[in-house]
Design a protein around this motif. Structure first.
Motif, PDB file in Angstrom:
ATOM      1  N   TYR A  41       0.833  -1.211   0.000  1.00 35.77           N
ATOM      2  CA  TYR A  41       0.000   0.000   0.000  1.00 35.77           C
ATOM      3  C   TYR A  41       0.869   1.263   0.000  1.00 35.77           C
ATOM      4  O   TYR A  41       0.537   2.231  -0.692  1.00 35.77           O
ATOM      5  CB  TYR A  41      -0.897   0.016   1.251  1.00 35.77           C
ATOM      6  CG  TYR A  41      -2.346  -0.382   1.010  1.00 35.77           C
ATOM      7  CD1 TYR A  41      -2.757  -1.019  -0.162  1.00 35.77           C
ATOM      8  CD2 TYR A  41      -3.324  -0.124   1.972  1.00 35.77           C
ATOM      9  CE1 TYR A  41      -4.071  -1.379  -0.365  1.00 35.77           C
ATOM     10  CE2 TYR A  41      -4.651  -0.485   1.784  1.00 35.77           C
ATOM     11  CZ  TYR A  41      -5.024  -1.108   0.609  1.00 35.77           C
ATOM     12  OH  TYR A  41      -6.338  -1.465   0.424  1.00 35.77           O
ATOM     13  N   SER A  42       1.923   1.266   0.793  1.00 32.85           N
ATOM     14  CA  SER A  42       2.693   2.501   0.943  1.00 32.85           C
ATOM     15  C   SER A  42       4.156   2.204   1.188  1.00 32.85           C
ATOM     16  O   SER A  42       4.491   1.249   1.882  1.00 32.85           O
ATOM     17  CB  SER A  42       2.177   3.312   2.129  1.00 32.85           C
ATOM     18  OG  SER A  42       0.901   3.810   1.852  1.00 32.85           O
ATOM     19  N   GLY A  69      -6.735   8.613  -1.910  1.00 32.98           N
ATOM     20  CA  GLY A  69      -6.046   7.401  -1.438  1.00 32.98           C
ATOM     21  C   GLY A  69      -4.772   7.806  -0.702  1.00 32.98           C
ATOM     22  O   GLY A  69      -3.696   7.894  -1.293  1.00 32.98           O
ATOM     23  N   LEU A  70      -4.918   8.074   0.601  1.00 27.16           N
ATOM     24  CA  LEU A  70      -3.764   8.534   1.390  1.00 27.16           C
ATOM     25  C   LEU A  70      -2.826   7.382   1.732  1.00 27.16           C
ATOM     26  O   LEU A  70      -1.605   7.525   1.670  1.00 27.16           O
ATOM     27  CB  LEU A  70      -4.258   9.198   2.691  1.00 27.16           C
ATOM     28  CG  LEU A  70      -3.178   9.522   3.732  1.00 27.16           C
ATOM     29  CD1 LEU A  70      -2.287  10.665   3.248  1.00 27.16           C
ATOM     30  CD2 LEU A  70      -3.805   9.864   5.074  1.00 27.16           C
ATOM     31  N   SER A  74       2.997   7.761   1.480  1.00 23.18           N
ATOM     32  CA  SER A  74       4.359   7.753   0.916  1.00 23.18           C
ATOM     33  C   SER A  74       4.522   8.729  -0.252  1.00 23.18           C
ATOM     34  O   SER A  74       5.603   9.296  -0.428  1.00 23.18           O
ATOM     35  CB  SER A  74       4.783   6.336   0.513  1.00 23.18           C
ATOM     36  OG  SER A  74       3.879   5.751  -0.389  1.00 23.18           O
ATOM     37  N   VAL A  75       3.445   8.968  -1.023  1.00 24.85           N
ATOM     38  CA  VAL A  75       3.601   9.909  -2.147  1.00 24.85           C
ATOM     39  C   VAL A  75       3.767  11.342  -1.622  1.00 24.85           C
ATOM     40  O   VAL A  75       4.386  12.180  -2.273  1.00 24.85           O
ATOM     41  CB  VAL A  75       2.427   9.780  -3.157  1.00 24.85           C
ATOM     42  CG1 VAL A  75       1.130  10.353  -2.619  1.00 24.85           C
ATOM     43  CG2 VAL A  75       2.796  10.467  -4.472  1.00 24.85           C
ATOM     44  N   ASP A  93      -9.005   9.670   2.320  1.00 25.84           N
ATOM     45  CA  ASP A  93      -9.002   8.207   2.442  1.00 25.84           C
ATOM     46  C   ASP A  93     -10.253   7.777   3.198  1.00 25.84           C
ATOM     47  O   ASP A  93     -10.687   8.434   4.144  1.00 25.84           O
ATOM     48  CB  ASP A  93      -7.750   7.696   3.174  1.00 25.84           C
ATOM     49  CG  ASP A  93      -7.441   6.246   2.799  1.00 25.84           C
ATOM     50  OD1 ASP A  93      -6.466   6.005   2.069  1.00 25.84           O
ATOM     51  OD2 ASP A  93      -8.221   5.355   3.227  1.00 25.84           O
ATOM     52  N   ILE A  94     -10.818   6.668   2.778  1.00 24.20           N
ATOM     53  CA  ILE A  94     -12.061   6.173   3.383  1.00 24.20           C
ATOM     54  C   ILE A  94     -11.827   5.537   4.751  1.00 24.20           C
ATOM     55  O   ILE A  94     -12.748   5.419   5.562  1.00 24.20           O
ATOM     56  CB  ILE A  94     -12.730   5.137   2.415  1.00 24.20           C
ATOM     57  CG1 ILE A  94     -14.198   4.937   2.769  1.00 24.20           C
ATOM     58  CG2 ILE A  94     -11.971   3.816   2.397  1.00 24.20           C
ATOM     59  CD1 ILE A  94     -14.975   4.121   1.725  1.00 24.20           C
ATOM     60  N   ASP A 120     -15.265   8.637   1.758  1.00 23.74           N
ATOM     61  CA  ASP A 120     -15.257   7.881   0.508  1.00 23.74           C
ATOM     62  C   ASP A 120     -14.915   8.868  -0.622  1.00 23.74           C
ATOM     63  O   ASP A 120     -15.597   9.903  -0.764  1.00 23.74           O
ATOM     64  CB  ASP A 120     -16.642   7.264   0.299  1.00 23.74           C
ATOM     65  CG  ASP A 120     -16.693   6.341  -0.897  1.00 23.74           C
ATOM     66  OD1 ASP A 120     -15.884   6.521  -1.839  1.00 23.74           O
ATOM     67  OD2 ASP A 120     -17.545   5.439  -0.903  1.00 23.74           O
ATOM     68  N   ALA A 121     -13.900   8.552  -1.416  1.00 22.95           N
ATOM     69  CA  ALA A 121     -13.474   9.463  -2.486  1.00 22.95           C
ATOM     70  C   ALA A 121     -14.603   9.720  -3.490  1.00 22.95           C
ATOM     71  O   ALA A 121     -14.666  10.784  -4.110  1.00 22.95           O
ATOM     72  CB  ALA A 121     -12.251   8.894  -3.197  1.00 22.95           C
ATOM     73  N   ASP A 138      -5.071   7.066  -6.381  1.00 23.12           N
ATOM     74  CA  ASP A 138      -4.343   5.856  -5.957  1.00 23.12           C
ATOM     75  C   ASP A 138      -5.249   5.093  -4.980  1.00 23.12           C
ATOM     76  O   ASP A 138      -4.961   4.982  -3.799  1.00 23.12           O
ATOM     77  CB  ASP A 138      -3.027   6.292  -5.290  1.00 23.12           C
ATOM     78  CG  ASP A 138      -2.101   5.115  -5.031  1.00 23.12           C
ATOM     79  OD1 ASP A 138      -2.214   4.101  -5.739  1.00 23.12           O
ATOM     80  OD2 ASP A 138      -1.270   5.215  -4.110  1.00 23.12           O
TER      81      ASP A 138
HETATM   82  C1  LIG Z   1      -2.358   2.024  -2.292  1.00 23.78           C
HETATM   83  S1  LIG Z   1      -3.088   2.811  -0.922  1.00 23.78           S
HETATM   84  C2  LIG Z   1      -2.657   4.519  -1.166  1.00 23.78           C
HETATM   85  C3  LIG Z   1      -1.193   4.765  -0.962  1.00 23.78           C
HETATM   86  C4  LIG Z   1      -0.798   6.233  -0.917  1.00 23.78           C
HETATM   87  N1  LIG Z   1      -1.182   6.950  -2.107  1.00 23.78           N
HETATM   88  C5  LIG Z   1       0.663   6.444  -0.632  1.00 23.78           C
HETATM   89  O1  LIG Z   1       1.285   7.212  -1.356  1.00 23.78           O
HETATM   90  O2  LIG Z   1       1.187   5.881   0.312  1.00 23.78           O
HETATM   91  C6  LIG Z   1      -4.785   2.780  -1.391  1.00 23.78           C
HETATM   92  C7  LIG Z   1      -5.703   3.514  -0.432  1.00 23.78           C
HETATM   93  O3  LIG Z   1      -6.983   3.689  -1.061  1.00 23.78           O
HETATM   94  C8  LIG Z   1      -7.923   3.805  -0.012  1.00 23.78           C
HETATM   95  N2  LIG Z   1      -9.275   3.651  -0.540  1.00 23.78           N
HETATM   96  C9  LIG Z   1      -9.834   2.561  -1.110  1.00 23.78           C
HETATM   97  N3  LIG Z   1     -11.107   2.801  -1.468  1.00 23.78           N
HETATM   98  C10 LIG Z   1     -11.362   4.112  -1.145  1.00 23.78           C
HETATM   99  C11 LIG Z   1     -12.482   4.951  -1.283  1.00 23.78           C
HETATM  100  N4  LIG Z   1     -13.650   4.504  -1.793  1.00 23.78           N
HETATM  101  N5  LIG Z   1     -12.388   6.235  -0.891  1.00 23.78           N
HETATM  102  C12 LIG Z   1     -11.224   6.705  -0.343  1.00 23.78           C
HETATM  103  N6  LIG Z   1     -10.137   5.928  -0.143  1.00 23.78           N
HETATM  104  C13 LIG Z   1     -10.192   4.652  -0.559  1.00 23.78           C
HETATM  105  C14 LIG Z   1      -7.500   2.670   0.933  1.00 23.78           C
HETATM  106  O4  LIG Z   1      -8.040   2.845   2.227  1.00 23.78           O
HETATM  107  C15 LIG Z   1      -5.975   2.781   0.880  1.00 23.78           C
HETATM  108  O5  LIG Z   1      -5.488   3.544   1.946  1.00 23.78           O
END
Ligand SMILES: C[S@@+](CC[C@H](N)C(=O)[O-])C[C@H]1O[C@@H](n2cnc3c(N)ncnc32)[C@H](O)[C@@H]1O
Length: 214
Positions: A41-42, A69-70, A74-75, A93-94, A120-121, A138
Protein backbone atom coordinates in the motif's frame (compact mmCIF):
# COMPACT_ATOMS: atom_id res chain seq x y z
CA UNK A 1 15.51 -0.70 18.04
CA UNK A 2 12.95 -2.20 15.60
CA UNK A 3 14.71 -0.38 12.76
CA UNK A 4 18.09 -1.88 13.74
CA UNK A 5 16.73 -5.42 14.18
CA UNK A 6 14.96 -5.19 10.81
CA UNK A 7 18.37 -5.45 9.10
CA UNK A 8 18.51 -9.03 10.46
CA UNK A 9 14.86 -10.06 10.08
CA UNK A 10 11.56 -8.29 9.19
CA UNK A 11 9.42 -7.09 12.10
CA UNK A 12 5.69 -6.95 11.42
CA UNK A 13 2.78 -5.45 13.33
CA UNK A 14 -0.74 -6.43 12.20
CA UNK A 15 -3.78 -4.13 12.44
CA UNK A 16 -7.35 -4.93 11.41
CA UNK A 17 -9.11 -2.65 8.92
CA UNK A 18 -12.82 -3.01 8.08
CA UNK A 19 -12.03 -1.93 4.53
CA UNK A 20 -8.76 -3.64 3.68
CA UNK A 21 -8.65 -6.66 6.02
CA UNK A 22 -5.35 -7.23 7.79
CA UNK A 23 -2.90 -4.37 7.36
CA UNK A 24 0.75 -5.11 8.00
CA UNK A 25 3.25 -2.50 9.10
CA UNK A 26 6.65 -4.05 8.48
CA UNK A 27 10.15 -2.87 9.28
CA UNK A 28 12.47 -4.40 6.68
CA UNK A 29 16.10 -3.44 6.07
CA UNK A 30 15.67 -0.29 8.13
CA UNK A 31 12.55 0.93 6.26
CA UNK A 32 8.88 0.75 7.17
CA UNK A 33 6.23 -0.42 4.69
CA UNK A 34 2.45 -0.67 4.76
CA UNK A 35 1.02 -3.79 3.11
CA UNK A 36 -2.24 -5.70 2.80
CA UNK A 37 -2.41 -9.47 2.43
CA UNK A 38 -1.55 -9.26 -1.29
CA UNK A 39 -0.41 -5.73 -2.03
CA UNK A 40 2.08 -3.07 -1.03
CA UNK A 41 0.00 0.00 0.00
CA UNK A 42 2.69 2.50 0.94
CA UNK A 43 6.42 2.93 0.69
CA UNK A 44 8.24 0.14 -1.19
CA UNK A 45 7.11 -0.53 -4.77
CA UNK A 46 3.99 1.68 -4.56
CA UNK A 47 6.13 4.69 -3.76
CA UNK A 48 8.46 3.95 -6.70
CA UNK A 49 5.50 3.59 -9.10
CA UNK A 50 4.07 7.01 -8.23
CA UNK A 51 7.52 8.61 -8.29
CA UNK A 52 7.92 7.37 -11.88
CA UNK A 53 4.77 9.35 -12.78
CA UNK A 54 5.70 12.46 -10.79
CA UNK A 55 9.05 12.67 -12.61
CA UNK A 56 7.08 13.39 -15.80
CA UNK A 57 5.19 16.37 -14.34
CA UNK A 58 6.52 19.91 -14.04
CA UNK A 59 5.82 20.34 -10.33
CA UNK A 60 7.03 23.95 -10.41
CA UNK A 61 3.73 24.77 -12.13
CA UNK A 62 1.68 22.87 -9.55
CA UNK A 63 0.15 24.99 -6.78
CA UNK A 64 -2.31 22.48 -5.34
CA UNK A 65 -2.54 18.69 -5.12
CA UNK A 66 -5.53 16.45 -4.48
CA UNK A 67 -4.56 12.93 -3.39
CA UNK A 68 -7.32 10.34 -3.51
CA UNK A 69 -6.05 7.40 -1.44
CA UNK A 70 -3.76 8.53 1.39
CA UNK A 71 -2.56 5.11 2.60
CA UNK A 72 0.55 5.63 4.72
CA UNK A 73 1.24 8.84 2.81
CA UNK A 74 4.36 7.75 0.92
CA UNK A 75 3.60 9.91 -2.15
CA UNK A 76 3.45 12.93 0.17
CA UNK A 77 6.95 12.06 1.38
CA UNK A 78 8.06 11.79 -2.28
CA UNK A 79 6.49 15.15 -3.19
CA UNK A 80 8.00 16.91 -0.19
CA UNK A 81 11.45 15.27 -0.02
CA UNK A 82 12.32 14.26 -3.59
CA UNK A 83 10.61 17.11 -5.47
CA UNK A 84 10.67 19.85 -2.79
CA UNK A 85 6.95 20.43 -3.34
CA UNK A 86 5.85 22.54 -0.38
CA UNK A 87 2.44 23.82 -1.47
CA UNK A 88 -0.99 22.61 -0.29
CA UNK A 89 -2.05 18.96 -0.45
CA UNK A 90 -5.56 17.69 0.29
CA UNK A 91 -5.60 13.94 0.96
CA UNK A 92 -8.71 11.75 1.11
CA UNK A 93 -9.00 8.21 2.44
CA UNK A 94 -12.06 6.17 3.38
CA UNK A 95 -10.33 4.23 6.13
CA UNK A 96 -9.84 5.80 9.60
CA UNK A 97 -7.46 2.96 10.53
CA UNK A 98 -5.21 3.78 7.57
CA UNK A 99 -5.27 7.48 8.47
CA UNK A 100 -4.24 6.63 12.06
CA UNK A 101 -1.38 4.53 10.68
CA UNK A 102 -0.25 7.41 8.45
CA UNK A 103 -0.20 9.71 11.47
CA UNK A 104 1.21 7.40 14.12
CA UNK A 105 3.44 4.96 12.22
CA UNK A 106 4.61 7.18 9.36
CA UNK A 107 4.66 10.46 11.26
CA UNK A 108 2.42 12.33 8.83
CA UNK A 109 1.46 15.67 10.32
CA UNK A 110 -1.42 17.88 9.27
CA UNK A 111 -0.52 21.54 8.94
CA UNK A 112 -1.56 24.52 6.85
CA UNK A 113 -0.27 22.69 3.75
CA UNK A 114 -1.70 19.24 4.46
CA UNK A 115 -5.37 18.57 5.01
CA UNK A 116 -6.52 14.97 5.60
CA UNK A 117 -10.16 14.09 5.00
CA UNK A 118 -11.68 10.75 6.04
CA UNK A 119 -14.35 10.15 3.41
CA UNK A 120 -15.26 7.88 0.51
CA UNK A 121 -13.47 9.46 -2.49
CA UNK A 122 -16.61 8.91 -4.55
CA UNK A 123 -18.71 11.09 -2.20
CA UNK A 124 -15.89 13.60 -1.83
CA UNK A 125 -15.75 14.11 -5.59
CA UNK A 126 -19.54 14.42 -5.87
CA UNK A 127 -19.55 17.45 -3.57
CA UNK A 128 -16.12 18.91 -4.46
CA UNK A 129 -16.15 22.49 -5.80
CA UNK A 130 -12.39 23.14 -5.88
CA UNK A 131 -10.05 22.75 -8.88
CA UNK A 132 -6.54 21.29 -8.37
CA UNK A 133 -3.39 21.51 -10.51
CA UNK A 134 -2.51 17.86 -9.84
CA UNK A 135 -4.89 15.04 -8.96
CA UNK A 136 -3.33 11.74 -7.88
CA UNK A 137 -5.72 8.79 -7.91
CA UNK A 138 -4.34 5.86 -5.96
CA UNK A 139 -7.43 4.03 -4.71
CA UNK A 140 -7.09 0.35 -3.94
CA UNK A 141 -8.71 -2.26 -1.77
CA UNK A 142 -5.95 -4.85 -1.52
CA UNK A 143 -4.95 -5.44 -5.19
CA UNK A 144 -8.12 -4.00 -6.76
CA UNK A 145 -9.15 -0.55 -7.89
CA UNK A 146 -12.84 -0.45 -6.84
CA UNK A 147 -14.94 -0.55 -10.02
CA UNK A 148 -16.62 2.83 -9.37
CA UNK A 149 -13.23 4.49 -9.90
CA UNK A 150 -13.08 3.10 -13.43
CA UNK A 151 -16.55 4.41 -14.28
CA UNK A 152 -17.23 7.48 -16.42
CA UNK A 153 -19.30 9.51 -13.85
CA UNK A 154 -16.33 9.53 -11.45
CA UNK A 155 -13.94 10.58 -14.22
CA UNK A 156 -16.21 13.43 -15.31
CA UNK A 157 -15.95 14.73 -11.75
CA UNK A 158 -12.17 14.33 -11.84
CA UNK A 159 -11.98 16.34 -15.08
CA UNK A 160 -14.23 19.03 -13.56
CA UNK A 161 -11.88 19.21 -10.55
CA UNK A 162 -8.76 19.64 -12.68
CA UNK A 163 -7.47 23.11 -13.62
CA UNK A 164 -7.28 23.80 -17.39
CA UNK A 165 -3.60 22.86 -17.74
CA UNK A 166 -3.64 20.50 -14.75
CA UNK A 167 -2.31 16.94 -14.52
CA UNK A 168 -3.98 13.71 -13.48
CA UNK A 169 -1.95 10.70 -12.34
CA UNK A 170 -3.87 7.44 -12.04
CA UNK A 171 -2.42 4.25 -10.60
CA UNK A 172 -4.61 1.72 -12.41
CA UNK A 173 -4.96 -1.96 -11.76
CA UNK A 174 -4.03 -4.63 -14.25
CA UNK A 175 -6.98 -6.96 -14.21
CA UNK A 176 -8.05 -7.93 -17.73
CA UNK A 177 -11.79 -7.66 -16.98
CA UNK A 178 -11.32 -3.98 -16.31
CA UNK A 179 -9.37 -3.22 -19.47
CA UNK A 180 -12.46 -2.07 -21.39
CA UNK A 181 -13.33 0.35 -18.58
CA UNK A 182 -9.77 1.69 -18.62
CA UNK A 183 -9.89 2.20 -22.40
CA UNK A 184 -13.13 4.19 -21.96
CA UNK A 185 -11.50 6.36 -19.28
CA UNK A 186 -8.53 7.07 -21.56
CA UNK A 187 -10.87 7.97 -24.44
CA UNK A 188 -12.80 10.35 -22.18
CA UNK A 189 -9.58 12.07 -21.10
CA UNK A 190 -8.42 12.46 -24.70
CA UNK A 191 -11.81 13.83 -25.77
CA UNK A 192 -11.42 16.50 -23.08
CA UNK A 193 -8.10 17.60 -24.63
CA UNK A 194 -5.84 15.82 -22.22
CA UNK A 195 -2.54 14.55 -23.53
CA UNK A 196 -2.70 11.04 -22.11
CA UNK A 197 0.17 8.58 -21.69
CA UNK A 198 -0.24 4.97 -20.63
CA UNK A 199 2.74 3.38 -18.92
CA UNK A 200 2.49 -0.37 -18.51
CA UNK A 201 4.32 -2.63 -16.09
CA UNK A 202 5.75 0.27 -14.11
CA UNK A 203 8.09 -1.31 -11.56
CA UNK A 204 7.14 -4.60 -13.30
CA UNK A 205 3.55 -4.42 -12.06
CA UNK A 206 1.12 -1.56 -12.39
CA UNK A 207 -0.33 0.44 -15.25
CA UNK A 208 0.02 4.18 -14.72
CA UNK A 209 -2.03 6.77 -16.63
CA UNK A 210 -0.72 10.31 -16.86
CA UNK A 211 -2.92 13.03 -18.37
CA UNK A 212 -1.97 16.64 -18.87
CA UNK A 213 -4.26 19.44 -20.00
CA UNK A 214 -3.19 20.85 -23.38
C1 LIG B 1 -2.36 2.02 -2.29
S1 LIG B 1 -3.09 2.81 -0.92
C2 LIG B 1 -2.66 4.52 -1.17
C3 LIG B 1 -1.19 4.76 -0.96
C4 LIG B 1 -0.80 6.23 -0.92
N1 LIG B 1 -1.18 6.95 -2.11
C5 LIG B 1 0.66 6.44 -0.63
O1 LIG B 1 1.28 7.21 -1.36
O2 LIG B 1 1.19 5.88 0.31
C6 LIG B 1 -4.78 2.78 -1.39
C7 LIG B 1 -5.70 3.51 -0.43
O3 LIG B 1 -6.98 3.69 -1.06
C8 LIG B 1 -7.92 3.80 -0.01
N2 LIG B 1 -9.27 3.65 -0.54
C9 LIG B 1 -9.83 2.56 -1.11
N3 LIG B 1 -11.11 2.80 -1.47
C10 LIG B 1 -11.36 4.11 -1.14
C11 LIG B 1 -12.48 4.95 -1.28
N4 LIG B 1 -13.65 4.50 -1.79
N5 LIG B 1 -12.39 6.24 -0.89
C12 LIG B 1 -11.22 6.70 -0.34
N6 LIG B 1 -10.14 5.93 -0.14
C13 LIG B 1 -10.19 4.65 -0.56
C14 LIG B 1 -7.50 2.67 0.93
O4 LIG B 1 -8.04 2.84 2.23
C15 LIG B 1 -5.97 2.78 0.88
O5 LIG B 1 -5.49 3.54 1.95
Amino acid sequence: MAKLLSYFYPITKKVHSDFSGTLEITWYNGKKHLDTKNANYSYGSLQRILKFGLEKINLKQVNSVLLLGLGGGSVIETLRNDFSYSKPITAVDIDPVVIDIARNEFNLKEDSNLKIICEDALLFMQSNKIAYDLIIIDLFIDTDVPIAFLAIPFWKQVIAASTSNGAILFNASLQKTKNKALVDVIELLKSHKYHTGVFEKVNNTNTLILSKGL
